[in-house]
Design an enzyme around this catalytic site. Sequence first.
Site, mmCIF file in Angstrom:
data_model
loop_
_atom_site.group_PDB
_atom_site.id
_atom_site.type_symbol
_atom_site.label_atom_id
_atom_site.label_comp_id
_atom_site.label_asym_id
_atom_site.label_seq_id
_atom_site.Cartn_x
_atom_site.Cartn_y
_atom_site.Cartn_z
ATOM 1 N N HIS A 197 2.812 3.238 20.601
ATOM 2 C CA HIS A 197 1.460 3.428 20.075
ATOM 3 C C HIS A 197 0.846 4.668 20.708
ATOM 4 O O HIS A 197 -0.293 4.652 21.165
ATOM 5 C CB HIS A 197 0.598 2.188 20.370
ATOM 6 C CG HIS A 197 1.051 0.965 19.646
ATOM 7 N ND1 HIS A 197 0.653 -0.301 19.976
ATOM 8 C CD2 HIS A 197 1.884 0.824 18.583
ATOM 9 C CE1 HIS A 197 1.213 -1.173 19.154
ATOM 10 N NE2 HIS A 197 1.978 -0.516 18.303
ATOM 11 N N HIS A 237 -3.051 -2.335 17.146
ATOM 12 C CA HIS A 237 -1.970 -1.387 16.857
ATOM 13 C C HIS A 237 -2.526 -0.236 16.029
ATOM 14 O O HIS A 237 -3.502 -0.389 15.302
ATOM 15 C CB HIS A 237 -0.838 -2.116 16.140
ATOM 16 C CG HIS A 237 -0.231 -3.196 16.992
ATOM 17 N ND1 HIS A 237 1.047 -3.653 16.814
ATOM 18 C CD2 HIS A 237 -0.734 -3.878 18.042
ATOM 19 C CE1 HIS A 237 1.302 -4.585 17.722
ATOM 20 N NE2 HIS A 237 0.225 -4.738 18.469
HETATM 21 C C1 LIG Z 1 9.116 1.759 15.915
HETATM 22 C C2 LIG Z 1 7.621 1.747 15.694
HETATM 23 C C3 LIG Z 1 7.006 0.570 15.271
HETATM 24 C C4 LIG Z 1 5.638 0.543 15.056
HETATM 25 N N1 LIG Z 1 5.042 -0.612 14.576
HETATM 26 C C5 LIG Z 1 3.732 -0.638 14.320
HETATM 27 C C6 LIG Z 1 3.123 -1.789 13.765
HETATM 28 O O1 LIG Z 1 3.774 -2.793 13.495
HETATM 29 N N2 LIG Z 1 1.789 -1.744 13.543
HETATM 30 C C7 LIG Z 1 1.034 -0.662 13.824
HETATM 31 O O2 LIG Z 1 -0.186 -0.695 13.595
HETATM 32 N N3 LIG Z 1 1.576 0.450 14.343
HETATM 33 C C8 LIG Z 1 2.913 0.488 14.592
HETATM 34 N N4 LIG Z 1 3.489 1.619 15.107
HETATM 35 C C9 LIG Z 1 2.631 2.783 15.352
HETATM 36 C C10 LIG Z 1 2.327 3.487 14.045
HETATM 37 O O3 LIG Z 1 3.480 3.560 13.243
HETATM 38 C C11 LIG Z 1 1.848 4.905 14.330
HETATM 39 O O4 LIG Z 1 0.800 4.850 15.263
HETATM 40 C C12 LIG Z 1 1.357 5.570 13.056
HETATM 41 O O5 LIG Z 1 2.376 5.637 12.084
HETATM 42 C C13 LIG Z 1 0.903 6.965 13.360
HETATM 43 O O6 LIG Z 1 0.496 7.570 12.156
HETATM 44 P P1 LIG Z 1 0.343 9.126 12.073
HETATM 45 O O7 LIG Z 1 -0.107 9.455 10.713
HETATM 46 O O8 LIG Z 1 -0.448 9.596 13.231
HETATM 47 O O9 LIG Z 1 1.821 9.676 12.325
HETATM 48 P P2 LIG Z 1 3.194 9.333 11.590
HETATM 49 O O10 LIG Z 1 3.107 8.036 10.862
HETATM 50 O O11 LIG Z 1 4.252 9.504 12.624
HETATM 51 O O12 LIG Z 1 3.289 10.470 10.492
HETATM 52 C C14 LIG Z 1 3.642 11.782 10.819
HETATM 53 C C15 LIG Z 1 4.490 12.321 9.701
HETATM 54 O O13 LIG Z 1 4.667 13.716 9.873
HETATM 55 C C16 LIG Z 1 6.014 14.044 9.667
HETATM 56 N N5 LIG Z 1 6.288 15.241 10.470
HETATM 57 C C17 LIG Z 1 6.234 15.359 11.806
HETATM 58 N N6 LIG Z 1 6.517 16.616 12.174
HETATM 59 C C18 LIG Z 1 6.754 17.313 11.051
HETATM 60 C C19 LIG Z 1 7.102 18.670 10.789
HETATM 61 N N7 LIG Z 1 7.257 19.549 11.765
HETATM 62 N N8 LIG Z 1 7.261 19.030 9.494
HETATM 63 C C20 LIG Z 1 7.093 18.143 8.487
HETATM 64 N N9 LIG Z 1 6.760 16.850 8.677
HETATM 65 C C21 LIG Z 1 6.594 16.452 9.945
HETATM 66 C C22 LIG Z 1 6.787 12.844 10.128
HETATM 67 O O14 LIG Z 1 8.050 12.804 9.512
HETATM 68 C C23 LIG Z 1 5.884 11.710 9.648
HETATM 69 O O15 LIG Z 1 6.159 11.346 8.334
HETATM 70 C C24 LIG Z 1 4.867 1.686 15.305
HETATM 71 C C25 LIG Z 1 5.484 2.881 15.723
HETATM 72 C C26 LIG Z 1 6.853 2.911 15.904
HETATM 73 C C27 LIG Z 1 7.493 4.200 16.318
#
Ligand SMILES: Cc1cc2nc3c(=O)[nH]c(=O)nc-3n(C[C@H](O)[C@H](O)[C@H](O)COP(=O)(O)OP(=O)(O)OC[C@H]3O[C@@H](n4cnc5c(N)ncnc54)[C@H](O)[C@@H]3O)c2cc1C
Length: 428
Positions: A358, A402
């Site tokens: 997280h 989460h």
């Molecule tokens: C294994 C795991 C299980 C989890 N389970 C839960 C859960 O059950 N419940 C919950 O609430 N949270 C959970 N989390 C946390 C949650 O998934 C994250 O906090 C959330 O997805 C973050 O969202 P975000 O939009 O910040 O980033 P992300 O969802 O990581 O999105 C970032 C996106 O940008 C893309 N990206 C990154 N760098 C580049 C680049 N240079 N060029 C192009 N694309 C790029 C990535 O591929 C990704 O698709 C979990 C996390 C993990 C790792």
Amino acid sequence: MENFQSDNIDLRYRGFGGPLNVAYKEPKQDLSQLKLSGKEEAVPYVEDYNAKGQIGFSRHQRNIRCGKRESGATAYVRPSMTRHNFNLTLNAFVTKIIIDRSTKTAKGVEFMKSGKKYVALSKKEVIISGGAVNSPQLLMLSGIGLEDDLSKHNISLIQELPVGQYLKDHAGFKVYYRSNQTIPKESFRKLLEEFVQGRGMLTNLDNTLTYTYVNTKNKSSTVPNMEFALLARTPVPEPIPEITNYIPEVENYTQNINQQRDFTLAVHLLHPESVGRIKLKSSDPKDFPLIDVALFDDPQDLELMYNGTEIFKQFGETPFAKHYNLTMFDFTFCDEYERDSKAYWYCAIQKLAYSTYHMSSTVKMAPRKDPFAVVDNKLRVYGIKKLRVADCSIMPTTISGHNNAACFVIGERAADWIKSDYGISTME
Ligand SMILES: Cc1cc2nc3c(=O)[nH]c(=O)nc-3n(C[C@H](O)[C@H](O)[C@H](O)COP(=O)(O)OP(=O)(O)OC[C@H]3O[C@@H](n4cnc5c(N)ncnc54)[C@H](O)[C@@H]3O)c2cc1C
């Protein structure tokens, strides 16, 4: 934002009709045996931990729709594919934000796709949503960060900011309970057949029964500092649970786990004091950055985790624990300490601890004077024009749950600010 599928919605706090589905595992399991009646200190049952009060134990809510995982792709991206103003390219890897040095203005991004380099230029502004690891990496690769760190990789500085210097995360560890009953194994074929029909265990995302939120520091607080997830047995043998400290004694301990027989209680510290960091490993965008989640860097965190173990005693007294005759696994790898002593628990927690994935706050939203501030209250990067970051990296600190749903909120708010800044009606 949400569509909460429930017979019992408190509309002051919850919504329906939005793109993101929130649902319970079906059929609902009876949780009455988890109530400890007649005890003043007992953790109460809470119908909806995402409504008025969080303190207590509740049925686990999931981002699922018709038994399948709901995500940004299913809730937002796919339904928008036919919009004339929406363009998506897949398998594109952004390597740099293009920034005009003289005006300090973001102009677009460079990206790689199928081995070719492309440039996408923006008409209005650039929004980075690479998550708590990749957004700070990309900013640093593009010349936004601490000069000392960037110069080590021959990246010339455009804007000095503490990018990646404030990494927050929830710390966790798990204990296992042996029950007196073993549920039968089921074949993956059967589970998959059920899944494609929209039913069965695989439609439930995972086997978490309840989330319990408590504040062990201040019993009268309405804000929890700890979370306990109770995971039921599963008919499928799962891989050995991951642990971050690969030490042989702990591996022996986890290899004892029998998924058909053992229950799990996962303990999460929601607001650790420890602060981690993310640094570049090199100037190559394909190199993973160096991540230090700094578990227990601040000794208070270990003490708080230890204090949380008082909840195990309550759990052990529930009719549920008695019904299954639950006995907690011994921490044989801490046998040098007296059983159940503080030193014994400290040893167990440290050896079993993990990052909950997280991670947040690496591109912190804060007033300019905050020593870790990177973006302002509309997610604009300080000192750079036309550049916003919208993902969990901007969270000012940890949240009491989460991160996923909160990331959707960040996206929704960013969309509203952008539309308002450019005079676009919210109906468009
Ligand atoms: C294994 C795991 C299980 C989890 N389970 C839960 C859960 O059950 N419940 C919950 O609430 N949270 C959970 N989390 C946390 C949650 O998934 C994250 O906090 C959330 O997805 C973050 O969202 P975000 O939009 O910040 O980033 P992300 O969802 O990581 O999105 C970032 C996106 O940008 C893309 N990206 C990154 N760098 C580049 C680049 N240079 N060029 C192009 N694309 C790029 C990535 O591929 C990704 O698709 C979990 C996390 C993990 C790792």
